[in-house]
Enzyme design. Structure first.
Site, short mmCIF file in Angstrom:
data_model
loop_
_atom_site.label_atom_id
_atom_site.label_comp_id
_atom_site.label_asym_id
_atom_site.label_seq_id
_atom_site.Cartn_x
_atom_site.Cartn_y
_atom_site.Cartn_z
N ASN A 169 0.85 -1.21 0.45
CA ASN A 169 0.02 0.00 0.41
C ASN A 169 1.50 1.46 -0.01
O ASN A 169 2.03 1.71 0.90
CB ASN A 169 -1.02 0.35 1.37
CG ASN A 169 -2.48 1.46 1.67
OD1 ASN A 169 -1.91 1.67 0.84
ND2 ASN A 169 -3.20 0.76 2.11
N LYS A 170 1.19 1.77 -1.06
CA LYS A 170 2.08 2.65 -1.62
C LYS A 170 1.51 4.37 -0.64
O LYS A 170 2.39 5.08 -0.32
CB LYS A 170 2.64 3.17 -2.75
CG LYS A 170 3.34 1.73 -3.14
CD LYS A 170 3.65 2.17 -5.18
CE LYS A 170 4.10 0.44 -5.54
NZ LYS A 170 4.11 0.98 -7.20
N CYS A 171 -0.01 4.86 0.03
CA CYS A 171 -0.39 5.08 0.33
C CYS A 171 0.21 6.06 1.63
O CYS A 171 0.57 6.69 2.40
CB CYS A 171 -2.06 5.99 -0.01
SG CYS A 171 -2.25 5.38 -1.72
N ASN A 172 0.09 4.38 1.65
CA ASN A 172 0.32 4.59 3.11
C ASN A 172 1.34 3.95 4.63
O ASN A 172 2.08 3.83 5.26
CB ASN A 172 -0.89 3.71 4.10
CG ASN A 172 -2.54 4.31 4.29
OD1 ASN A 172 -2.57 5.28 4.45
ND2 ASN A 172 -3.77 3.29 4.37
#
Length: 705
Positions: free
Chosen positions: A664-667
């Protein structure tokens, strides 16, 4: 352990000293365990002779188990305090054959010493350690270097001397308050800033130094005012119709601060300044400079040799008329000396720059197939503010439904840096300089590149790592103080001319090269009369300076203006050594240890899966896997290296019951699969990471092409 409610423990007496005083500076924090009806002073508990910390920090009271505390209270009830003559004396002098026991408050009153280190020994007033001074040359009183009140410079219980500075004296109470406020990380000698020798001596003399951060570091927004720029025109007659507080960057109404004090300002137009680069001093600082000895003794300087003055020299900023002009070499050394005064870690500087980022968000719609152009559209939007928090949404121009997907800001900034490194506005293979690209100049792309680079660094983007040392020195010290080298020349033909000039063995060979390159040398203004073989060095230098610096003067100035965004260029020039590594060198290679320390474990995770994770990292480092350390980091965060400003949020891992890992690159979160064997774990990790990165590259193939 229940937290104290306000006033809940004020009337409860400590089970050791039987006092209900709540004075953290003298007796330590007062804690009450409501379940067991137990109240203690921290120092009374810590210094008791017959108790040890057998539990964890959160168990019992500060790690001292309730049953152990009860046993110690029972033991102390049989001992009489030699000072107040009451029972409950839990503290004894550690000196052999000394039978004195006392309460902690009684010991303080009788000037006993308690050492808050090692075995937490205590000494009675007869056997306490003392400071020994071989000779006392102080006849008059000296000030305490903390409270500045005068004291007699004779070491006693209440007066201590610094072990590292012989003329530094303190009141014990002043030292103790200072130690509690500063903590172990900031408690040091007030004169020389020594911490190791100073803390060791103070611990020996009974000063408690808590293992915590300084109290002033824990205050919210404690240094916010330091990040505020002065923006007010202070000249006698302000010409701006919008008022003295009006500030319009990149215009004649931009406010320039005094270069000496920074606490006065002027609009460029109000002081007839042609550009922001010109120096300006306020009236107060100007008076100080005029009256200084350096200015009074300044001698007149002869004009430079007109033969050596080039086009660039005429365009360079003039020195302040109040200061003697220095040679370029002297200026360079002076700047180096200034740089040595301001040494800081680049991560600390990036955190300071990050304080400018506001909570208000600005969403950028990015087409992954054309990251650069969609980013330019967003940054050029009149509503875009570089100090707003950036949100990224990926869109596909071929999607008829106009759907958008949340994107990783750090992945987006990494893609931007990759494009910037390979863009036509730079030239060179590994260490790059600015190129001369007329189309990029007309489209103002050099300014946009500098602006994007500044925004990327402050918002958590990766290190550039591709600047040449020459380009970096031009930004820091100015083109006039920078000497390029042959490696800076990427044009093969120009490099050959310089090599032929440098390798000429006689005047005839040198004249032959000059005749062959006559038109080129005349065009760039480097044509000179050759009278001796030594002229070749000046000729080669002139060609180098023109090609690397003078030729790209306009792109360089535009790029530098963009880099001023969010105050990045100012920080680079203040801390050149700190920024050199991230501009001119690629980040260090990732290792298993670095990645293991980087990722934190979220919630309760599967122990076996975490063991597989550590084994997998080691296998990747040893080359026993199809992926690399950088692939793992990209899969989880979108970045191939750790940004100078660090990751936000901190990368984390969790273990889930599934077959393959999920990034999960956003988190910045990596979900690990729970498998029965390590072989299955590695195969699933390799398969998922390798194929995900391959699909990402294929999705961006149009952009790369």
């Amino acid at each position: 352990m229940n937290e104290n409610k306000p006033g809940a423990s004020q009337n409860l007496a400590c089970v050791f000293c039987r006092k209900n005083d709540d004075c953290p500076n003298k007796y330590g924090e007062k804690k009450t365990n409501e379940k067991w009806n137990l109240t203690v002073h921290y120092y009374c508990l810590l210094m008791s002779s017959g108790i040890w910390q057998r539990g964890k920090e959160e168990e019992g009271v500060y790690g001292f188990l309730i049953e152990d505390i009860r046993k110690e209270v029972n033991r102390a009830s049989k001992l009489k305090c030699c000072i107040c003559k009451k029972t409950g004396a839990s503290i004894g002098c550690v000196t052999p054959r000394c039978k004195r026991s006392y309460h902690f408050p009684c010991g303080l009153q009788r000037e006993c010493i308690f050492q808050f280190t090692g075995n937490f020994a205590s000494f009675c007033w007869k056997h306490r350690p003392v400071q020994i001074i071989t000779s006392n040359n102080y006849r008059d009183s000296l000030p305490c270097t903390i409270c500045l009140e005068y004291l007699e410079p004779v070491p006693t219980y209440s007066i201590l001397r610094s072990p590292c500075c012989k003329n530094a004296w303190f009141h014990r109470d002043c030292l103790q308050v200072q130690a509690i406020n500063a903590g172990v990380f900031f408690f040091r000698c007030t004169i020389c800033n020594n911490s190791d020798i100073f803390q060791k001596e103070m611990l020996r003399m009974g000063i408690h130094i808590p293992e915590k951060d300084a109290s002033w570091e824990l205050e919210e927004n404690a240094y916010q005012e330091l990040l505020q720029h002065y923006e007010h025109c202070d000249v006698r007659r302000c010409r701006c119709k919008e008022g003295r507080d009006y500030n319009a960057p990149d215009s004649k109404w931009e406010i320039k601060r005094c270069q000496c004090c920074g606490s006065s300002g002027t609009h460029l137009a109000c002081s007839s300044l042609r550009s922001w680069e010109q120096n300006w001093e306020c009236l107060e600082c100007r008076g100080i400079l005029y009256n200084s000895e350096d200015f009074q003794k300044a001698k007149k300087h002869t004009l430079p040799n007109t033969n050596s003055v080039g086009i660039t020299d005429c365009l360079l900023e003039e020195s302040s008329p109040k200061l003697p002009r220095q040679s370029p070499g002297a200026q360079h050394k002076d700047l180096l000396r200034q740089g040595n005064k301001f040494r800081k870690e680049v991560s600390t500087i990036m955190v300071e720059l990050g304080f400018q980022i506001k909570k208000k968000t600005k969403r950028l719609w990015i087409n992954k197939a054309n990251v650069w152009n969609s980013a330019l559209d967003g940054f050029r939007n009149q509503n875009f503010n570089p100090s707003y928090t950036i949100e990224v949404a990926y869109v596909d121009e071929n999607d008829n439904f106009g759907r958008e997907h949340p994107g990783s800001k750090q992945e987006f900034l990494s893609l931007l840096m990759q494009h910037l490194e390979n863009s036509p506005i730079f030239e060179g293979s590994l260490s790059k300089n600015l190129s001369l690209n007329s189309q990029a100049l007309n489209e103002n792309l050099y300014y946009e590149a500098g602006k994007i680079l500044a925004i990327s660094l402050v918002h958590g983007g990766p290190s550039p790592g591709f600047f040449s040392k020459t380009l970096y020195n031009c930004l820091v010290y100015g083109p006039e103080n920078t000497q390029p080298i042959l490696d800076d020349v990427s044009d093969f033909d120009v490099a050959q001319i310089i090599i032929r000039v440098n390798t000429a063995t006689n005047v005839a060979d040198l004249n032959s090269v000059v005749n062959e390159c006559y038109n080129y040398l005349e065009l760039i203004g480097c044509l000179r009369l050759i009278t001796s073989l030594s002229d070749k060095y000046m000729l080669a230098k002139d060609i180098l300076v023109y090609h690397v610096i003078k030729r790209v003067q306009a792109p360089f100035e535009s790029f530098k203006q963009g880099l001023k965004t969010l105050g990045v260029l100012e920080k680079i020039q203040t801390y050149p050594e700190a920024f050199y590594s991230i501009f001119c060198h690629k980040p260090e290679n990732l290792t298993a240890e670095i990645l293991s320390d980087l990722f934190t474990v979220r919630t309760l995770s599967d122990v076996q899966a975490l063991g597989f994770w550590n084994s997998y990292l080691q296998a990747v480092e040893d080359g026993k896997s199809a992926v690399t350390m950088e692939d793992i980091l990209i899969f989880a965060t979108g970045c191939s290296s750790i940004p100078p400003a660090g990751f936000k949020p901190t990368p984390s891992i969790e273990c889930l019951h599934m077959d393959f890992p999920v990034g999960n690159k956003c988190n910045n979160c990596l979900a690990l699969p729970i498998t029965s064997t390590y072989q299955e774990f590695q195969e699933n990790m390799d398969f998922a990471i390798r194929n995900t990165l391959r699909l990402d590259k294929e999705g961006s193939s149009h952009y790369i092409g």
